[in-house]
Design an enzyme around this catalytic site. Sequence first.
Site, PDB file in Angstrom:
ATOM      1  N   LYS A 223      29.927   0.507  -1.273  1.00  0.00           N
ATOM      2  CA  LYS A 223      29.022   0.916  -2.355  1.00  0.00           C
ATOM      3  C   LYS A 223      27.837  -0.025  -2.503  1.00  0.00           C
ATOM      4  CE  LYS A 223      31.890   4.121  -4.820  1.00  0.00           C
ATOM      5  NZ  LYS A 223      32.784   4.423  -5.937  1.00  0.00           N
ATOM      6  N   ARG A 257      40.511   3.729  -2.489  1.00  0.00           N
ATOM      7  CA  ARG A 257      39.798   4.816  -1.788  1.00  0.00           C
ATOM      8  C   ARG A 257      38.745   4.195  -0.860  1.00  0.00           C
ATOM      9  NH1 ARG A 257      35.052   7.571  -2.424  1.00  0.00           N
ATOM     10  NH2 ARG A 257      35.046   9.786  -1.903  1.00  0.00           N
TER      11      ARG A 257
HETATM   12  C1  8Y7 Z   1      34.560   7.495  -5.957  1.00  0.00           C
HETATM   13  C2  8Y7 Z   1      35.026   8.817  -5.855  1.00  0.00           C
HETATM   14  C3  8Y7 Z   1      33.113   8.635  -4.828  1.00  0.00           C
HETATM   15  C4  8Y7 Z   1      35.352   6.561  -6.681  1.00  0.00           C
HETATM   16  C5  8Y7 Z   1      36.908   8.359  -7.069  1.00  0.00           C
HETATM   17  C6  8Y7 Z   1      31.220   6.849  -2.628  1.00  0.00           C
HETATM   18  C7  8Y7 Z   1      34.180  10.934  -4.844  1.00  0.00           C
HETATM   19  C8  8Y7 Z   1      30.748   7.712  -3.705  1.00  0.00           C
HETATM   20  N1  8Y7 Z   1      33.370   7.399  -5.292  1.00  0.00           N
HETATM   21  N2  8Y7 Z   1      36.179   9.246  -6.399  1.00  0.00           N
HETATM   22  N3  8Y7 Z   1      34.105   9.518  -5.152  1.00  0.00           N
HETATM   23  N4  8Y7 Z   1      36.521   7.042  -7.216  1.00  0.00           N
HETATM   24  N5  8Y7 Z   1      38.060   8.728  -7.641  1.00  0.00           N
HETATM   25  O1  8Y7 Z   1      30.465   5.894  -2.321  1.00  0.00           O
HETATM   26  O2  8Y7 Z   1      35.035   5.379  -6.863  1.00  0.00           O
HETATM   27  O3  8Y7 Z   1      32.296   7.056  -2.044  1.00  0.00           O
HETATM   28  S1  8Y7 Z   1      31.709   9.168  -3.937  1.00  0.00           S
END
Ligand code: 8Y7
Length: 276
Positions: A223, A257
């Site tokens: 990020k 994640r």
């Molecule tokens: C997150 C996410 C994204 C996160 C959850 C990226 C879809 C942006 N970030 N879902 N999604 N938590 N639960 O950089 O931090 O992956 S998208």
Amino acid sequence: MRWIAREHQFNFPRPTIVMGIVNTTPDSFSDGGRFLDADAAEAHALRLANEGAEILDIGGESTRPGSAEVTVQEELDRVIPVIERLAKRPELVLSIDTQKPSVAREALTAGASIVNDIAANRADPEMWQVVAEAEAGYVCMHMQGTPQTMQAKPEYDDVTTEVIAFFKERLSLLLAHGVAAEQIALDPGIGFGKTLEHNIKLLRDLNKFSLVERPVLVGASRKSFIEKLLGAPVDERLPASLACAAWAAIQGSQIIRVHDVAETAQAVRMAEALAR
Ligand code: 8Y7
């Protein structure tokens, strides 16, 4: 503590779960059409599962700050073929990353078990009715604003206190709409309506979320706050992403994640061994 996602169950304490990110947005440098896009996403997902991802998070909508919205049909065309293919392997736990109740419903029908909802701050209850009906796992993520507006001027008195208050308020709202506590995981939403300082504070305070007594998911992988802190462009953020993953695991977060599954699994397994 237990997290239930349809036919799947995670019983904590247990090794930190690595959730692998499977992006189905069309590849800008390939013109292979839908079939090849789904092929590539399926192959990528299987690779992540082999590398140690226990959950695959399949998304068809970019949620980068300021990104354009995608229609329901476009999102379905991207994610459903991939979920249908992966669902032929019942050992895989599939998560649908969507803000749209109709996409979540179709994805659950196609074989997903978890709804990863970055828009859990919405007012409309339809998403929770979908989750309740399917007895799906649900990731309730904190965001200030919407993906279009969230980075304009994020403001908090105390970001950790406000995120915990959001979790408590959403938990009771979800229960009121028929979602069981055991279906729910909580996520502070790193990068979603937060400045660099807010993101660092939330990561520093991760252990405080344990008082809500639900599994905590953390997404810091690659990020942009890493670039704000360290100047690293997107393809050079793996070391800092691994530091966040190891830290989150040690602070008691249950689900991480990430894009880089093999590297994260190794970092997290080492950190767990040291902390034991
Ligand atoms: C997150 C996410 C994204 C996160 C959850 C990226 C879809 C942006 N970030 N879902 N999604 N938590 N639960 O950089 O931090 O992956 S998208």
